[in-house]
Design a protein around this motif. Structure first.
Motif, PDB file in Angstrom:
ATOM      1  N   ALA A 247     -39.626  46.077 -40.352  1.00 28.75           N
ATOM      2  CA  ALA A 247     -38.584  45.794 -39.360  1.00 28.75           C
ATOM      3  C   ALA A 247     -39.095  44.819 -38.304  1.00 28.75           C
ATOM      4  O   ALA A 247     -38.391  43.870 -37.919  1.00 28.75           O
ATOM      5  CB  ALA A 247     -38.112  47.094 -38.716  1.00 28.75           C
ATOM      6  N   ALA A 248     -40.314  45.032 -37.840  1.00 34.85           N
ATOM      7  CA  ALA A 248     -40.897  44.142 -36.830  1.00 34.85           C
ATOM      8  C   ALA A 248     -41.116  42.749 -37.413  1.00 34.85           C
ATOM      9  O   ALA A 248     -40.865  41.730 -36.741  1.00 34.85           O
ATOM     10  CB  ALA A 248     -42.211  44.723 -36.318  1.00 34.85           C
ATOM     11  N   ALA A 249     -41.581  42.684 -38.652  1.00 34.35           N
ATOM     12  CA  ALA A 249     -41.830  41.392 -39.289  1.00 34.35           C
ATOM     13  C   ALA A 249     -40.529  40.617 -39.481  1.00 34.35           C
ATOM     14  O   ALA A 249     -40.472  39.403 -39.247  1.00 34.35           O
ATOM     15  CB  ALA A 249     -42.525  41.601 -40.629  1.00 34.35           C
ATOM     16  N   LEU A 250     -39.478  41.308 -39.906  1.00 32.85           N
ATOM     17  CA  LEU A 250     -38.200  40.640 -40.095  1.00 32.85           C
ATOM     18  C   LEU A 250     -37.648  40.137 -38.765  1.00 32.85           C
ATOM     19  O   LEU A 250     -37.183  38.994 -38.663  1.00 32.85           O
ATOM     20  CB  LEU A 250     -37.202  41.592 -40.757  1.00 32.85           C
ATOM     21  N   ALA A 251     -37.707  40.962 -37.735  1.00 31.09           N
ATOM     22  CA  ALA A 251     -37.195  40.552 -36.422  1.00 31.09           C
ATOM     23  C   ALA A 251     -37.941  39.338 -35.888  1.00 31.09           C
ATOM     24  O   ALA A 251     -37.350  38.467 -35.239  1.00 31.09           O
ATOM     25  CB  ALA A 251     -37.291  41.719 -35.450  1.00 31.09           C
ATOM     26  N   ALA A 252     -39.243  39.267 -36.181  1.00 29.05           N
ATOM     27  CA  ALA A 252     -40.057  38.154 -35.671  1.00 29.05           C
ATOM     28  C   ALA A 252     -39.690  36.820 -36.305  1.00 29.05           C
ATOM     29  O   ALA A 252     -40.041  35.759 -35.780  1.00 29.05           O
ATOM     30  CB  ALA A 252     -41.538  38.449 -35.893  1.00 29.05           C
ATOM     31  N   THR A 253     -38.969  36.843 -37.426  1.00 32.20           N
ATOM     32  CA  THR A 253     -38.555  35.579 -38.045  1.00 32.20           C
ATOM     33  C   THR A 253     -37.386  34.945 -37.298  1.00 32.20           C
ATOM     34  O   THR A 253     -37.078  33.772 -37.515  1.00 32.20           O
ATOM     35  CB  THR A 253     -38.130  35.785 -39.511  1.00 32.20           C
ATOM     36  N   GLY A 254     -36.726  35.714 -36.445  1.00 29.39           N
ATOM     37  CA  GLY A 254     -35.527  35.216 -35.780  1.00 29.39           C
ATOM     38  C   GLY A 254     -35.752  33.940 -35.001  1.00 29.39           C
ATOM     39  O   GLY A 254     -34.990  32.963 -35.131  1.00 29.39           O
ATOM     40  N   GLU A 255     -36.806  33.908 -34.188  1.00 28.45           N
ATOM     41  CA  GLU A 255     -37.051  32.745 -33.344  1.00 28.45           C
ATOM     42  C   GLU A 255     -37.315  31.483 -34.165  1.00 28.45           C
ATOM     43  O   GLU A 255     -36.666  30.445 -33.941  1.00 28.45           O
ATOM     44  CB  GLU A 255     -38.199  33.020 -32.384  1.00 28.45           C
ATOM     45  N   PRO A 256     -38.255  31.488 -35.120  1.00 30.21           N
ATOM     46  CA  PRO A 256     -38.463  30.261 -35.909  1.00 30.21           C
ATOM     47  C   PRO A 256     -37.258  29.870 -36.776  1.00 30.21           C
ATOM     48  O   PRO A 256     -36.998  28.679 -36.983  1.00 30.21           O
ATOM     49  CB  PRO A 256     -39.691  30.586 -36.773  1.00 30.21           C
ATOM     50  N   VAL A 257     -36.526  30.851 -37.259  1.00 26.58           N
ATOM     51  CA  VAL A 257     -35.348  30.542 -38.074  1.00 26.58           C
ATOM     52  C   VAL A 257     -34.279  29.851 -37.218  1.00 26.58           C
ATOM     53  O   VAL A 257     -33.705  28.838 -37.628  1.00 26.58           O
ATOM     54  CB  VAL A 257     -34.804  31.831 -38.714  1.00 26.58           C
ATOM     55  N   LEU A 258     -34.022  30.374 -36.043  1.00 29.94           N
ATOM     56  CA  LEU A 258     -33.008  29.756 -35.185  1.00 29.94           C
ATOM     57  C   LEU A 258     -33.477  28.396 -34.659  1.00 29.94           C
ATOM     58  O   LEU A 258     -32.664  27.493 -34.452  1.00 29.94           O
ATOM     59  CB  LEU A 258     -32.649  30.696 -34.039  1.00 29.94           C
ATOM     60  N   ALA A 259     -34.795  28.235 -34.461  1.00 31.24           N
ATOM     61  CA  ALA A 259     -35.313  26.934 -34.063  1.00 31.24           C
ATOM     62  C   ALA A 259     -35.093  25.912 -35.173  1.00 31.24           C
ATOM     63  O   ALA A 259     -34.712  24.760 -34.912  1.00 31.24           O
ATOM     64  CB  ALA A 259     -36.804  27.050 -33.714  1.00 31.24           C
ATOM     65  N   ALA A 260     -35.304  26.327 -36.414  1.00 32.59           N
ATOM     66  CA  ALA A 260     -35.063  25.413 -37.540  1.00 32.59           C
ATOM     67  C   ALA A 260     -33.574  25.115 -37.684  1.00 32.59           C
ATOM     68  O   ALA A 260     -33.192  23.975 -37.995  1.00 32.59           O
ATOM     69  CB  ALA A 260     -35.601  26.037 -38.832  1.00 32.59           C
ATOM     70  N   LEU A 261     -32.741  26.108 -37.424  1.00 35.70           N
ATOM     71  CA  LEU A 261     -31.298  25.905 -37.498  1.00 35.70           C
ATOM     72  C   LEU A 261     -30.842  24.870 -36.466  1.00 35.70           C
ATOM     73  O   LEU A 261     -29.963  24.046 -36.746  1.00 35.70           O
ATOM     74  CB  LEU A 261     -30.588  27.229 -37.266  1.00 35.70           C
ATOM     75  N   ALA A 262     -31.467  24.892 -35.311  1.00 36.85           N
ATOM     76  CA  ALA A 262     -31.104  23.959 -34.245  1.00 36.85           C
ATOM     77  C   ALA A 262     -31.434  22.505 -34.610  1.00 36.85           C
ATOM     78  O   ALA A 262     -30.882  21.576 -34.018  1.00 36.85           O
ATOM     79  CB  ALA A 262     -31.832  24.349 -32.951  1.00 36.85           C
ATOM     80  N   GLN A 263     -32.319  22.317 -35.576  1.00 36.46           N
ATOM     81  CA  GLN A 263     -32.697  20.969 -36.002  1.00 36.46           C
ATOM     82  C   GLN A 263     -31.765  20.390 -37.066  1.00 36.46           C
ATOM     83  O   GLN A 263     -31.850  19.204 -37.387  1.00 36.46           O
ATOM     84  CB  GLN A 263     -34.131  20.984 -36.568  1.00 36.46           C
ATOM     85  N   VAL A 264     -30.876  21.238 -37.588  1.00 36.17           N
ATOM     86  CA  VAL A 264     -29.957  20.783 -38.631  1.00 36.17           C
ATOM     87  C   VAL A 264     -28.893  19.916 -38.012  1.00 36.17           C
ATOM     88  O   VAL A 264     -28.295  20.259 -36.987  1.00 36.17           O
ATOM     89  CB  VAL A 264     -29.317  21.991 -39.348  1.00 36.17           C
ATOM     90  N   ARG A 265     -28.618  18.783 -38.629  1.00 39.74           N
ATOM     91  CA  ARG A 265     -27.580  17.889 -38.148  1.00 39.74           C
ATOM     92  C   ARG A 265     -26.490  17.746 -39.208  1.00 39.74           C
ATOM     93  O   ARG A 265     -26.783  17.682 -40.375  1.00 39.74           O
ATOM     94  CB  ARG A 265     -28.186  16.502 -37.839  1.00 39.74           C
TER      95      ARG A 265
END
Length: 265
Positions: A247-265
């Motif tokens: 659960a902790a490992a999955l939650a920790a992916t949130g920040e890098p995943v959303l950062a990568a999403l923000a780079q999508v154009r």
């Protein structure tokens, strides 16, 4: 088990962000008329469900909880295939008294499928109105099919986490997928690195397809299949420490995943 009073599904947590987790196969409840018709042994039924996946997803801020069993209605199948009526619909299992589920009962279960996706659409429409978003569609899978004492399935074909992206526009959202896999693979867990691979065992099913079709270019759904190393798939006993670490490992992916999403154009 008659749990007619239990809501089929619930939306919990904080829905102000762009990350949502679902656990649509975690439920084990049955409405009365379904429970009365079922002859499948409870242990066999639970073995094909995804118990504890709601706990693996529990640290994601916005969550969709499903309380009813997939043997009542399988939300990860299309509406015409969502209700298991005969053994050939569900791994050859003898589920119903008389061998088949009556059509009227099946139709009421299909109505639950429709109501779930209508409600989920209302929620995700609000999320999508703010911009691109990610759904972690959390599932689990068995790796001791030959019996409790038999050898486990080979690791080469059974990663600890299978990331299904079969219906995803990977050309557009590949960076999001890669960020997720990199982050989860590097998570610090007590038993070593997590083996996280893409489309080895599963490519995702109805929920992910629905997200991608309803929100093209906006919704990113990752079908996450956790191998049942966090429990004994034959006794149903949970490894609470392992679940907490996942659960902790999955939650920790949130920040890098959303950062990568923000780079999508």
């Amino acid at each position: 088990m008659d749990t007619s009073a239990t809501p089929h599904f619930e939306f919990v947590g904080q829905w102000e962000g762009q990350l949502v987790a679902t656990s649509i196969h975690a439920g084990q409840d049955l409405r009365r008329e379904v429970a009365d018709l079922m002859v499948l042994d409870e242990d066999d039924r639970v073995r094909e469900e995804d118990p504890f996946t709601n706990l693996i997803a529990q640290l994601v801020p916005a969550r969709v909880l499903v309380n009813r069993s997939r043997f009542e209605v399988d939300l990860n199948r299309s509406p015409d295939k969502a209700v298991y009526q005969r053994p050939e619909d569900c791994w050859g299992l003898d589920v119903w008294r008389g061998g088949a589920l009556p059509d009227d009962v099946a139709e009421r279960s299909r109505e639950e499928h429709e109501s779930f996706y209508a409600a989920l659409g209302e929620r995700l429409d609000e999320v999508a109105a703010r911009g691109p978003f990610v759904v972690f569609d959390v599932h689990s899978y068995n790796h001791r099919r030959d019996g409790a004492e038999a050898p486990v399935s080979p690791e080469r074909d059974n990663p600890e986490v299978n990331v299904g992206t079969g219906s995803l526009d990977r050309e557009r959202f590949g960076g999001v997928v890669d960020a997720f896999i990199d982050s989860l693979s590097q998570a610090e867990v007590s038993w070593g690195r997590l083996d996280v691979r893409e489309n080895v065992r599963f490519q995702g099913a109805n929920l992910c397809r629905w997200v991608h079709e309803r929100y093209p270019g906006v919704g990113v759904a990752l079908a996450l299949e956790f191998k049942k190393t966090f429990m004994d798939e034959w006794t149903g006993e949970a490894d609470k420490q392992r679940i907490a670490e996942l659960a902790a490992a999955l939650a920790a992916t949130g920040e890098p995943v959303l950062a990568a999403l923000a780079q999508v154009r």
